[in-house]
Every structure is written in structure tokens, then in C-alpha cells.
Design an enzyme around this catalytic site. Structure first.
Site, PDB file in Angstrom:
ATOM      1  N   GLU A  97       0.827  -1.205   0.000  1.00  0.00           N
ATOM      2  CA  GLU A  97       0.000   0.000   0.000  1.00  0.00           C
ATOM      3  C   GLU A  97       0.865   1.260   0.000  1.00  0.00           C
ATOM      4  OE1 GLU A  97      -3.268   0.483  -0.277  1.00  0.00           O
ATOM      5  OE2 GLU A  97      -3.618  -1.665  -0.508  1.00  0.00           O
ATOM      6  N   TYR A 131      -7.110   5.935   4.651  1.00  0.00           N
ATOM      7  CA  TYR A 131      -7.262   5.036   3.497  1.00  0.00           C
ATOM      8  C   TYR A 131      -6.380   3.804   3.646  1.00  0.00           C
ATOM      9  CZ  TYR A 131      -6.921   3.035  -1.129  1.00  0.00           C
ATOM     10  OH  TYR A 131      -6.926   2.151  -2.170  1.00  0.00           O
ATOM     11  N   ASP A 184     -11.600   5.556  -2.928  1.00  0.00           N
ATOM     12  CA  ASP A 184     -10.515   6.337  -3.495  1.00  0.00           C
ATOM     13  C   ASP A 184     -11.012   6.969  -4.794  1.00  0.00           C
ATOM     14  OD1 ASP A 184     -10.606   4.234  -5.276  1.00  0.00           O
ATOM     15  OD2 ASP A 184      -8.529   3.604  -4.990  1.00  0.00           O
TER      16      ASP A 184
END
Length: 307
Positions: A46, A131, A149
Site C-alpha cells: 500500500e 485510506y 478512493d
């Protein structure tokens, strides 16, 4: 959550959910971090993908985990080595490497090697925003909320005509996600935005599973919050003509009601995009000498002209 979130979705939400999950599970891009539930590997992926295209992340991710295979290994590493790795692999801002290294130390020193399992707990790690925390909670522990997103906003805006409003996106995304399935769902909807509903969409080529519900597919308007101008080709008459030729090239000849659904998933004989619309399209092609129309007692048959 307000009831407003449901107004943008079809009545049969379960069919929408099943269509997306089935599409994803049948075929999706095979990134290595999708084959693990290790929160460490998922966090590394990520952080790396924040500024780097996913295809380029693969080699860097594999190299990183070969050098520091577990969170304890990264925590024990020299920070200069971690930052140097980041620079050598062109992974963007070096402070991301510093934060990742510090997060590894937090997990080992403050949490005794035990990872927080929900978005709130993961947000306590250095450099892990909402996120990323939600993504790790979803993909490592199946314990996240709906990911929202830019790609997901674009999908929701186009498919269900959700307004360009953060609260509307978040509420709709959360209502749409099947309870307790954040791992597969968030992967699936991001995959949809990544391969079918990009800025320039590929609805038919990627076999988008939401075409029959999609507002953009039905109207031909593929604008979105991050796509301010409509692509000229998508939804155009030129695109539909191309589909007719492609289908007839495969089947040679078809009756209108057999041809229609292969041109538009929302084809309905008496609908806006029905026989009248299709007949007009075919008449243009016939005038160009590309298609022959034969009227029968009960139906009209379209044949590809091959001379």
C-alpha cells in the site's frame, strides 16, 4: 448513515454485488500481495503503490520482502538502508520509507509484534492514514470499511449517478459493500476501476459486470469527477456501428432482437435503445454497403455484406 445513500442504487443490490464479485473471482490481475493476508506485506504494498504504478511495484515489493521478510526484520534495519532502497527503486518521497520503518518499530516495540486489526488501531501507526489503515484492515483481516478512493468515486459516479460529494460517495460505497466481505469487495471494486472503468473506459472489452445497471453505459456520458470531458468515442454512434460489424462478423446474420443485446446490454425491443434505434443504426450501415437488411413476415434479419 442517512437513508439517502440508498437512493442511487438499484432495488436489487444483491444482484449488483454478486455480479461484481463473480466477475472479480473469475479473472483479475494477479499481484503477489493479493495472495497474502500478512499485514506487513500488505502495508508495504500500500505504501509503495501510493506514488508508483502497480506493475512497477511488483519487483520492488518482492525485493523489499526478500531483504526484510518480516516486520521484525524491518524494525531492526538501519533506516539509511531502508531509505536507500526506496531511492534505488524510484518509489517516490523518501519520507514514506521513514514512516514505514517507524511503523515497523511501533508494531514490534509498542504492540509486541501484534498488529492492530481494525482501521482505528492501524491509524495509530506512523504514516498510516485513514485510506491505508482501511486497506490493511480489509485485505489482512477482512475487517475494513468500504474503500473510497478516486477510482471508486469514478465507478460510483458513472454507474449509479452518485453526485460528486464525499459524503454521498462514502455512504453509497458502504451500503453497497456486502457485510463482512471487505477483503474481496474492496479488491473487486478497485479492480473494476482499474481495468474497466478507467478515465477512458473499456466497458465491453473488460466485460464490466455492471453494464446493465450503469447510468454512463446507458447514456454514453462517461464524465466523472476526475474526467471533466467526455471521451469522444465511448457511447458514440461510431462505436455502436463498430459493435454491429464485429458481432455480425462472428454470427454472419442475426434477427434484430438477437443482435440488439449483443450491441447494448440494456437493449429492450420497445425501449429507448430498442428495435427503432437499432434499425436506424443498421440503415446507416446498409447505406454504406456494409450490412444487408432482409424484412421477413415476423422479423428483420441483418447480414454482414462480404462483397
Amino acid at each position: 448513515m442517512s437513508d439517502q445513500s440508498g437512493e442511487y442504487l438499484p432495488n436489487d443490490v444483491q444482484s449488483v454485488q454478486n455480479a461484481l464479485v463473480d466477475w472479480y473471482e473469475a479473472d483479475h490481475r494477479d499481484y503477489p500481495w493479493r495472495r497474502t493476508e500478512d499485514p506487513y506485506g500488505i502495508l508495504v504494498s500500500e505504501v509503495m503503490s501510493q506514488q508508483t504504478q502497480l506493475d512497477r511495484v511488483v519487483a520492488a515489493w518482492e525485493d523489499f520482502l526478500e531483504r526484510w521478510p518480516a516486520v521484525a526484520d524491518l524494525a531492526a534495519a538501519d533506516r539509511g538502508d531502508v531509505v536507500g532502497f526506496w531511492t534505488d527503486h524510484s518509489l517516490g518521497y523518501n519520507n514514506r520509507a521513514k514512516y514505514l520503518h517507524e511503523a515497523a518499530r511501533q508494531v514490534t516495540d509498542e504492540f509486541g509484534g501484534e498488529w492492530p486489526r481494525d482501521p482505528d488501531g492501524l491509524s495509530e501507526l506512523m504514516g498510516v492514514g485513514p485510506y491505508t489503515a482501511n486497506a490493511v484492515a480489509s485485505f489482512a483481516f477482512n475487517n475494513g470499511n468500504a474503500v473510497v478512493d478516486t477510482n471508486v468515486k469514478r465507478v460510483l459516479y458513472r454507474a449509479f449517478d452518485v453526485p460528486d460529494d464525499d459524503a454521498a460517495f462514502e455512504e453509497t460505497a458502504q451500503r453497497l459493500m456486502p457485510a463482512g466481505e471487505s477483503e474481496v469487495w474492496n479488491n473487486a471494486i478497485m479492480e473494476l476501476g482499474g481495468v474497466a472503468c478507467e478515465k477512458t473506459p473499456d466497458c465491453d472489452g473488460a466485460q464490466c459486470p455492471w453494464r446493465e445497471w450503469c447510468h454512463a453505459y446507458q447514456t454514453g456520458d462517461f464524465t466523472a469527477p476526475d474526467v471533466p470531458t467526455q471521451p469522444e468515442f465511448e457511447g458514440s454512434r461510431r462505436q455502436m456501428r463498430g459493435r454491429v460489424i464485429s458481432v455480425l462478423n462472428e454470427y454472419d446474420e442475426l434477427a434484430l432482437d438477437e443482435l440488439g443485446p449483443r450491441i447494448r446490454v440494456d437493449y429492450a425491443p420497445d425501449g429507448e435503445h430498442g428495435r427503432e434505434w437499432l434499425r436506424g443504426l443498421l440503415s446507416d450501415l446498409e447505406a454504406d454497403g456494409l450490412v444487408t437488411l432482409t424484412d421477413g413476415a415476423e422479423t428483420t434479419v441483418a447480414t454482414l455484406s462480404r462483397t
